[in-house]
Structures are given as structure tokens and as C-alpha cells.
Design a protein around this motif. Sequence first.
Motif, PDB file in Angstrom:
ATOM      1  N   ASP A 116     -28.324 -32.042  44.660  1.00 23.88           N
ATOM      2  CA  ASP A 116     -28.737 -33.335  44.112  1.00 23.88           C
ATOM      3  C   ASP A 116     -28.308 -33.425  42.644  1.00 23.88           C
ATOM      4  N   TYR A 117     -28.793 -34.462  41.947  1.00 26.96           N
ATOM      5  CA  TYR A 117     -28.327 -34.678  40.568  1.00 26.96           C
ATOM      6  C   TYR A 117     -28.658 -33.513  39.650  1.00 26.96           C
ATOM      7  N   LEU A 118     -29.789 -32.815  39.918  1.00 28.13           N
ATOM      8  CA  LEU A 118     -30.128 -31.693  39.053  1.00 28.13           C
ATOM      9  C   LEU A 118     -29.195 -30.517  39.303  1.00 28.13           C
ATOM     10  N   GLY A 119     -28.728 -30.418  40.552  1.00 31.64           N
ATOM     11  CA  GLY A 119     -27.759 -29.362  40.882  1.00 31.64           C
ATOM     12  C   GLY A 119     -26.433 -29.616  40.179  1.00 31.64           C
ATOM     13  N   ILE A 120     -25.998 -30.865  40.178  1.00 30.00           N
ATOM     14  CA  ILE A 120     -24.702 -31.159  39.568  1.00 30.00           C
ATOM     15  C   ILE A 120     -24.821 -31.121  38.037  1.00 30.00           C
ATOM     16  N   MET A 121     -26.051 -31.248  37.541  1.00 27.04           N
ATOM     17  CA  MET A 121     -26.273 -31.097  36.097  1.00 27.04           C
ATOM     18  C   MET A 121     -25.974 -29.652  35.676  1.00 27.04           C
ATOM     19  N   LEU A 122     -26.431 -28.700  36.493  1.00 26.56           N
ATOM     20  CA  LEU A 122     -26.160 -27.290  36.178  1.00 26.56           C
ATOM     21  C   LEU A 122     -24.657 -27.027  36.206  1.00 26.56           C
ATOM     22  N   GLU A 123     -23.985 -27.611  37.211  1.00 16.94           N
ATOM     23  CA  GLU A 123     -22.546 -27.401  37.313  1.00 16.94           C
ATOM     24  C   GLU A 123     -21.822 -28.022  36.106  1.00 16.94           C
ATOM     25  N   THR A 124     -22.339 -29.153  35.625  1.00 17.61           N
ATOM     26  CA  THR A 124     -21.759 -29.803  34.449  1.00 17.61           C
ATOM     27  C   THR A 124     -21.885 -28.894  33.226  1.00 17.61           C
ATOM     28  N   GLU A 125     -23.042 -28.244  33.104  1.00 20.75           N
ATOM     29  CA  GLU A 125     -23.222 -27.307  31.987  1.00 20.75           C
ATOM     30  C   GLU A 125     -22.233 -26.155  32.086  1.00 20.75           C
ATOM     31  N   GLU A 126     -22.023 -25.680  33.314  1.00 20.40           N
ATOM     32  CA  GLU A 126     -21.073 -24.573  33.491  1.00 20.40           C
ATOM     33  C   GLU A 126     -19.649 -25.012  33.135  1.00 20.40           C
ATOM     34  N   LEU A 127     -19.305 -26.242  33.495  1.00 16.17           N
ATOM     35  CA  LEU A 127     -17.977 -26.765  33.129  1.00 16.17           C
ATOM     36  C   LEU A 127     -17.850 -26.847  31.599  1.00 16.17           C
ATOM     37  N   LEU A 128     -18.890 -27.365  30.950  1.00 18.23           N
ATOM     38  CA  LEU A 128     -18.846 -27.481  29.483  1.00 18.23           C
ATOM     39  C   LEU A 128     -18.682 -26.118  28.842  1.00 18.23           C
ATOM     40  N   ALA A 129     -19.414 -25.143  29.383  1.00 20.40           N
ATOM     41  CA  ALA A 129     -19.333 -23.788  28.825  1.00 20.40           C
ATOM     42  C   ALA A 129     -17.908 -23.269  28.957  1.00 20.40           C
ATOM     43  N   ALA A 130     -17.270 -23.574  30.094  1.00 17.96           N
ATOM     44  CA  ALA A 130     -15.898 -23.096  30.315  1.00 17.96           C
ATOM     45  C   ALA A 130     -14.918 -23.796  29.374  1.00 17.96           C
ATOM     46  N   LEU A 131     -15.126 -25.086  29.128  1.00 12.48           N
ATOM     47  CA  LEU A 131     -14.167 -25.848  28.320  1.00 12.48           C
ATOM     48  C   LEU A 131     -14.367 -25.668  26.825  1.00 12.48           C
ATOM     49  N   ALA A 132     -15.613 -25.401  26.430  1.00 18.56           N
ATOM     50  CA  ALA A 132     -15.893 -25.288  24.997  1.00 18.56           C
ATOM     51  C   ALA A 132     -15.156 -24.104  24.395  1.00 18.56           C
ATOM     52  N   GLY A 133     -14.801 -23.137  25.250  1.00 17.50           N
ATOM     53  CA  GLY A 133     -14.109 -21.961  24.743  1.00 17.50           C
ATOM     54  C   GLY A 133     -12.593 -22.143  24.652  1.00 17.50           C
ATOM     55  N   CYS A 134     -12.093 -23.300  25.066  1.00 15.25           N
ATOM     56  CA  CYS A 134     -10.645 -23.522  25.043  1.00 15.25           C
ATOM     57  C   CYS A 134     -10.114 -23.480  23.624  1.00 15.25           C
ATOM     58  N   PRO A 135      -8.914 -22.892  23.443  1.00 13.40           N
ATOM     59  CA  PRO A 135      -8.317 -22.929  22.111  1.00 13.40           C
ATOM     60  C   PRO A 135      -8.112 -24.389  21.708  1.00 13.40           C
ATOM     61  N   GLY A 136      -8.293 -24.677  20.426  1.00 13.76           N
ATOM     62  CA  GLY A 136      -8.176 -26.061  19.983  1.00 13.76           C
ATOM     63  C   GLY A 136      -9.548 -26.688  19.830  1.00 13.76           C
ATOM     64  N   SER A 137     -10.515 -26.196  20.626  1.00 14.52           N
ATOM     65  CA  SER A 137     -11.892 -26.679  20.470  1.00 14.52           C
ATOM     66  C   SER A 137     -12.436 -26.144  19.152  1.00 14.52           C
ATOM     67  N   GLN A 138     -13.295 -26.961  18.551  1.00  8.63           N
ATOM     68  CA  GLN A 138     -13.795 -26.627  17.217  1.00  8.63           C
ATOM     69  C   GLN A 138     -15.119 -25.900  17.281  1.00  8.63           C
ATOM     70  N   GLY A 139     -15.213 -24.641  17.589  1.00 10.10           N
ATOM     71  CA  GLY A 139     -16.480 -23.905  17.544  1.00 10.10           C
ATOM     72  C   GLY A 139     -17.626 -24.727  18.110  1.00 10.10           C
ATOM     73  N   HIS A 140     -18.317 -24.185  19.098  1.00 12.49           N
ATOM     74  CA  HIS A 140     -19.333 -25.027  19.729  1.00 12.49           C
ATOM     75  C   HIS A 140     -20.655 -24.322  19.816  1.00 12.49           C
ATOM     76  N   ASP A 141     -21.103 -23.830  18.647  1.00 14.19           N
ATOM     77  CA  ASP A 141     -22.403 -23.151  18.595  1.00 14.19           C
ATOM     78  C   ASP A 141     -23.506 -24.120  18.976  1.00 14.19           C
ATOM     79  N   TRP A 142     -23.222 -25.416  18.790  1.00 15.03           N
ATOM     80  CA  TRP A 142     -24.256 -26.414  19.070  1.00 15.03           C
ATOM     81  C   TRP A 142     -24.464 -26.633  20.557  1.00 15.03           C
TER      82      TRP A 142
END
Lengths: 304, 187
Positions: A116-142
Motif C-alpha cells: 500500500d502507500y506506506l509500503g511504497i513510501m519505504l521504497e521511496t526512501e530507499e530510492l532517495l538513499a541510493a540517489l543521494a550518494g550519486c556523484p554530483g549530489s551536494q552532500g545530503h546529511d539532511w
Amino acid sequence: MRKSSSSPNDHEQFIATIKARHTIISATRSFFDRRGYLEVHTPARVLCPGIEPYVDALPAGPGYYLATSPELHMKRLLAKGAQRIYQIAHAFRADELGPLHSPEFLMLEWYCPGIDYLGIMLETEELLAALAGCPGSQGHDWLRFPLPRMKVDDLFLKIAGWKPSVAWDEDRYFSDWVEKVDPFLSRQQALFLVDFPAALASLAKLKDADSLLCERFELFLCGVEIANAFSELTDYDAHCARLTAANQRRAQMCKEAYPVDEGFMAAVRSGIPECAGIALGLDRLIMVLLGCRHIEQVQLFNTV
Amino acid sequence: MIDTSEIRKNLKLLIDGQPWVVVDFQFVKPGKGQAFTRTRMKNLITGNVIERNYRSGEKFEEAHVEEKSMVFLYAQGGTYTFMDNQTYEQAEMSEEHLGDAAHFLSDNMSVEVIYFNGEPITVEVPNFVEHQIVETEPAVRGDTVSGATKPAKLATGYVINVPLFINAGDWVVVDTRTGAYVERVKK
């Protein structure tokens, strides 16, 4: 080319933007690949754009429109038995232009049966975690997971003094949104806004326990609306009622009514699996990850 | 009538009988919701700046505002006189109408005089103007704190903050939008 490379510095910046987009998009594809998602492509030129009171399609020849979202076609694939699917689609919207809006943009949309939507929310967080580490991204401690969540009613009660779900007033909701909620969100680093009033359900399921609310969330990063997700509506009659209501609302505002997509309705009748789906503005996400303030800074061409 | 989609910077709007100029605007729209144009506007008569959000499709009347290039002649008894060098037409305005612009006027300065309903209502001064400092504490030797400033008076009586090395008699560039010192100029 948008950037007229007037100086070597602009030129380097432009090339860096091309590379950053590539890195983030290819990391997105490998994220979904690892999870067993299939990438699909649906038509960009359609007979029936989705029916929403405040989303207007660009005409594309007699009887046709440019797709405002790949939602209906992707759900048709689910009804035909596709399991986890995702798409990076070009989406088009009339009359949307500004620092956060471009009439043509990339939409990352994915569907996952069985959650359900809460399940896809967790997956969205996992995607963000994966993308925030991409080179070019500006440090994402926040980006500290889990990201904070807030209910729409609680947010409105806190900063506008009323609960939209129990005393629905569309004009008041949106003027408070632009006057109060949007400025509040612009001061938050990351936030999931959850449980929207039933009147804003679009094609989201209502909450069983409380039909004044629907199972919908939106993700905001740096005040920018990044994604919108539903526990997807599956009931046929509910679809008929929602689409009719949306077209009636359009008629009240003297807007063109859109035809109901019979192919989609046939798919709903044959059965869309219980699933969650989400649409994420990829240009906006790239913008936020690169620390940019204007969508123009990350789109490679000016299409206006 | 014009509508929200035509809002642009410098567009002059007539709202409640008053002329306003759009300073800044932004398209705001929640994903599936109503669209607005967030508009910052300056009242051309009072100089007040306000922010208003207009729903897409709202209509406005344009303010018929005329701009004339003139030069500043003189100020006397709180009245400021400007002249069109081509037609010799003159415009007079009170200090109240000029607002902050009055702080930055100097003889023969080129300005834009704004007319509304045939009456001069205010002037626009250039963004950057040169002024002579008439009064300030002498420079202090050896005081090298970087970024330190002191007050300095212009011929108009307006006081700005300048770096410590500026002396009375020096010419400086001032940003009229902020009243900030920009740089020293050799004359």
C-alpha cells in the motif's frame, strides 16, 4: 541549446549537468532493476488524458493529447498481469511554467502490487538513499531516514487553524495552501505529507476506517513537491464516480471535459491488482539533489 | 483586461484605484491543485510593497502609467522640480511622493518621471548613482578590521555606511535600491 556557453565556466557547468543527470537516471534504473522491476514505455500521444480538475493536457492533433502522466496506461499493463513496473516518461502539462514547472518534464512512475502507500513510501526512501550518494549530489546529511511524516489535517490545524477533511472547502484549502502551507513547507528539509482529504483522492483508495481521508502521500524536499503516491483505487464503480465528478468539476470551471478512457475502464473491470503507485518529478529531484533552485538549471533545453 | 498568465515584472496594474508595479512573481501550484501567481507589487504612489496571491485566470486592469525621461533641477521648500530637456516641460513633486528616491537626487541627474492619470506621481532614479560625501569621521590609521564601516552623509542629508578609508570630499557609488555603498570613484 539552452545554455549559450558564453564562458568556459558556463560550458563546464552545462557538461557537469549532463553528467549529473546521467548518473542519477542510471542509478534510478539500476535501483529498479535490482528489485525486479521491468521498465515499460507507454504512449506519449493519447486519446484520453487523465481526468483531473486542475491538470490540463496539451492538444496533439485532432482528438489527441500529449500524456499528462503515464498512469492509466501503466495500470492497463498491471491489469494484463504485469507485476512490478516502472517508467521514466515525458509528461506534458498546459499552462505550467515557473521555477518548479515546465510544460514538459520527466516523470518517474512506478507500481508495486501487494503493497500500500506506506509500503511504497519505504521504497521511496530507499530510492532517495541510493540517489543521494550519486556523484554530483551536494552532500545530503539532511536526508535522515525515516523522513518525518505529517498528516495533512495536522499540518492545516497547526498553521491554518482548521481540519480540511472534516470541513472540506476547496477554495479555502488551496488559498491556505499558497498563503501558509507552501511557505511552511519551504522551511522543511524533507517531509512526507500523508492522508489527504477524501475530496483530493484522485484515484487513491479511501482509508477503510475513515472515509474522510484517502491513502495518498506527497514527498517534499527543500520545500519542493517531489512525488505523489496512492494506494491505488481498484473498484470499478468508484472509478466511474471519481471520473464523472472530476469532469463535472471541470465543466463548472468552463474547462474542456476529457473523454473517459474506455481501454482503462475495461482494465479496471477486468481487475487491477491491489497495489501502490507513485509519480515522482525527476527533473525536480535532480534539481534538489544538485542544490539548484530553478528547474531550468537542470533541464538541458528550453522547450517553451 | 489582462489575466494572471500575462503577469510580468514591471507590469503596471490598477488595483483599488491605485497604480502598482509588479516587482516579482512566481507560478505556484500544488500537484493536483489550483494554480496561483504569487505576486510582489510596489504601490507607485506610496512605495508600499505587498505580496498577493492570485488564482489563475483572475483578471486585472492595467494601470495607464506613462514614463518621461527628465532631469532633476532643484528642490525648494520640500518641492522637487524636474524638467524634460527636449520640451522644457516641468514636473513638480513633494518629498512624500518621491519616497527614498529623494535621498539620491543630485543636480541634473537623469530620472524617469512616472505619470498616472496625467499627474506626476513618482520618479525612478538609476540603480547606481555617484555622490560626494559631505561629512564623515576622518579615516583612522591602523584600524584594519575588515568589513568595518562608519556613517557618512551625502549632500542630500542621507546617511549611508561606508568603509573606514572613505573621507569627506570623496565620491562614492551608491545602490539606490538598498542605500548601500558600492565603491569609491576617482573624480
